[in-house]
Write an enzyme that holds these catalytic residues in place. Sequence first.
Site, PDB file in Angstrom:
ATOM      1  N   HIS A 114       0.841  -1.190   0.000  1.00 37.12           N
ATOM      2  CA  HIS A 114       0.000   0.000   0.000  1.00 37.12           C
ATOM      3  C   HIS A 114       0.879   1.244   0.000  1.00 37.12           C
ATOM      4  O   HIS A 114       1.853   1.339   0.745  1.00 37.12           O
ATOM      5  CB  HIS A 114      -0.911   0.039   1.230  1.00 37.12           C
ATOM      6  CG  HIS A 114      -1.730   1.298   1.302  1.00 37.12           C
ATOM      7  ND1 HIS A 114      -2.877   1.476   0.555  1.00 37.12           N
ATOM      8  CD2 HIS A 114      -1.545   2.447   2.002  1.00 37.12           C
ATOM      9  CE1 HIS A 114      -3.366   2.671   0.809  1.00 37.12           C
ATOM     10  NE2 HIS A 114      -2.582   3.287   1.665  1.00 37.12           N
ATOM     11  N   ASP A 157     -15.657   3.028   7.038  1.00 29.90           N
ATOM     12  CA  ASP A 157     -14.601   3.992   6.728  1.00 29.90           C
ATOM     13  C   ASP A 157     -15.065   4.976   5.665  1.00 29.90           C
ATOM     14  O   ASP A 157     -14.765   6.168   5.735  1.00 29.90           O
ATOM     15  CB  ASP A 157     -13.336   3.258   6.262  1.00 29.90           C
ATOM     16  CG  ASP A 157     -12.224   4.226   5.909  1.00 29.90           C
ATOM     17  OD1 ASP A 157     -11.770   4.945   6.816  1.00 29.90           O
ATOM     18  OD2 ASP A 157     -11.827   4.280   4.740  1.00 29.90           O
ATOM     19  N   ARG A 194     -15.234  13.279   7.763  1.00 30.64           N
ATOM     20  CA  ARG A 194     -13.928  13.897   8.021  1.00 30.64           C
ATOM     21  C   ARG A 194     -13.614  14.959   6.993  1.00 30.64           C
ATOM     22  O   ARG A 194     -13.033  16.005   7.303  1.00 30.64           O
ATOM     23  CB  ARG A 194     -12.828  12.831   8.034  1.00 30.64           C
ATOM     24  CG  ARG A 194     -12.873  11.911   9.250  1.00 30.64           C
ATOM     25  CD  ARG A 194     -11.958  10.704   9.062  1.00 30.64           C
ATOM     26  NE  ARG A 194     -10.581  11.106   8.850  1.00 30.64           N
ATOM     27  CZ  ARG A 194      -9.669  10.337   8.272  1.00 30.64           C
ATOM     28  NH1 ARG A 194      -9.994   9.127   7.832  1.00 30.64           N
ATOM     29  NH2 ARG A 194      -8.434  10.759   8.114  1.00 30.64           N
ATOM     30  N   SER A 214      -7.928   4.149   8.993  1.00 31.04           N
ATOM     31  CA  SER A 214      -8.561   4.080   7.674  1.00 31.04           C
ATOM     32  C   SER A 214      -7.763   3.193   6.722  1.00 31.04           C
ATOM     33  O   SER A 214      -8.310   2.321   6.044  1.00 31.04           O
ATOM     34  CB  SER A 214      -8.695   5.496   7.102  1.00 31.04           C
ATOM     35  OG  SER A 214      -9.190   5.471   5.788  1.00 31.04           O
ATOM     36  N   LYS A 261      -8.623  -1.297   5.690  1.00 31.60           N
ATOM     37  CA  LYS A 261      -8.742  -1.875   4.342  1.00 31.60           C
ATOM     38  C   LYS A 261      -7.730  -2.992   4.139  1.00 31.60           C
ATOM     39  O   LYS A 261      -8.023  -4.012   3.511  1.00 31.60           O
ATOM     40  CB  LYS A 261      -8.588  -0.776   3.295  1.00 31.60           C
ATOM     41  CG  LYS A 261      -9.749   0.218   3.278  1.00 31.60           C
ATOM     42  CD  LYS A 261      -9.649   1.197   2.147  1.00 31.60           C
ATOM     43  CE  LYS A 261      -8.782   2.390   2.466  1.00 31.60           C
ATOM     44  NZ  LYS A 261      -9.406   3.350   3.385  1.00 31.60           N
TER      45      LYS A 261
END
Length: 434
Positions: A82, A161, A168, A183, A187
């Site tokens: 990621h 989320d 947010r 967050s 995932k």
Amino acid sequence: MEAYAIIRKKRDGERLSPEEISWFIDRYVAGEVADYQAAAWLMAAYLRGLDAGETLALTEALARSGEQVDLSGIRGVKVDKHSTGGVGDKTTLVLAPLLAAAGAKVAKMSGRGLGHTGGTIDKLEAIPGFRTAMEREEFVAQVNRTGVAVAAQTEKIVPADRKLYALRDVTATVDSIPLIAASVMAKKLACGADVIVLDVKTGSGAFMQDAAAAQELARLMVAIGKRAGRRVVALVTDMDQPLGYAVGNAIEVAEAIATLKGRGPLDLTELCLELGSRALCLGGLAVSLKTARARLEELLLGGQALGKFREWVAAQGGDPRVVDEPELLPQAPQKIPVLSPRAGYVVQINALAVGEAARALGAGRRRKEEGVDPAVGVLLVAKTGSRVEAGEPLAYILAREKGVAEAQELLAGAFTVAVNPPKTRPLVCAVVEK
């Protein structure tokens, strides 16, 4: 339990229990906690902070809010990577087939780009015919067969989320390190990989522009992953200039292919080798970083990684001819130079401005529902440290009609040229393993 009491407790700086956090998130998804109550809780968490235990509890509650990806049918070590987002970041397109060629199983869910950063799914869809929507059985079968599959993340994964992020975004609570970490890692946990390699960007083109904040985020995400039983490492890497030379969907695919042929930019190649070596060691597929890197370099030079990319593209319906004929990728009709106003050295490239220029041309989106033009983008000629003459091109704008004037204005201010060469910045600023 009641929402009011949980909001008040966090407002007053008290620690919430995992049960309280789980209850709050579950009821919010069910519609029993109102948006205004969730917004109040987010502001309390933003101002008072969340400790490591609270952040883990929030991460796990978010991950449980939707579908859990079952990868148990995949044989071998499942690896995911990621990136926190950058400009010109086409790392997955190189790293995924490289790791698969080394024996890892790359089972990755990715997203589309939003803002000035590009999305992996948008880049893959620039390849004619490439399908990113996959049923779970097909996804698992392809990873078992080819070693790699990258699919678009569905709306069923981590819906809490998605709801919280929308709040947010309008309540000035986006830039909270615990909320960001939860967050991202929710995932990753929901997608089921054994090994998670995190690329946390820092610099002008990154979400976390401050290096100290980026390292804090990296440490927290690693801690969450380890507490959840995953093997995790994070690299904090430089995004003070774009990665590679190509910023745009089709041209980034072309640059990734060149890298798999051993002719790619040095920074992109080096980053892929660094991330890949860490992944192989964490997955037990190499005994040391030195042997892991040697193996990956061998797979690049020997063409096995390129062959795996070709196999991967074909497996997901894409045209594998793009490997040998990159001109089959979408092409922009205009190529407009951005010229250097003076002679000297490029001492700075504002990566954010380059990303915004590409978005203005149509390579990115301002809203989730917008489409992108795969052909357009910005192709750099010079990078930080390059020597240029007055009137020489610093970059080219690849365009149709949209956004050319805006892109020209952004790029005119993106490059700083000075008499003396700049100090070099390390590509990998820190490695976080604990």
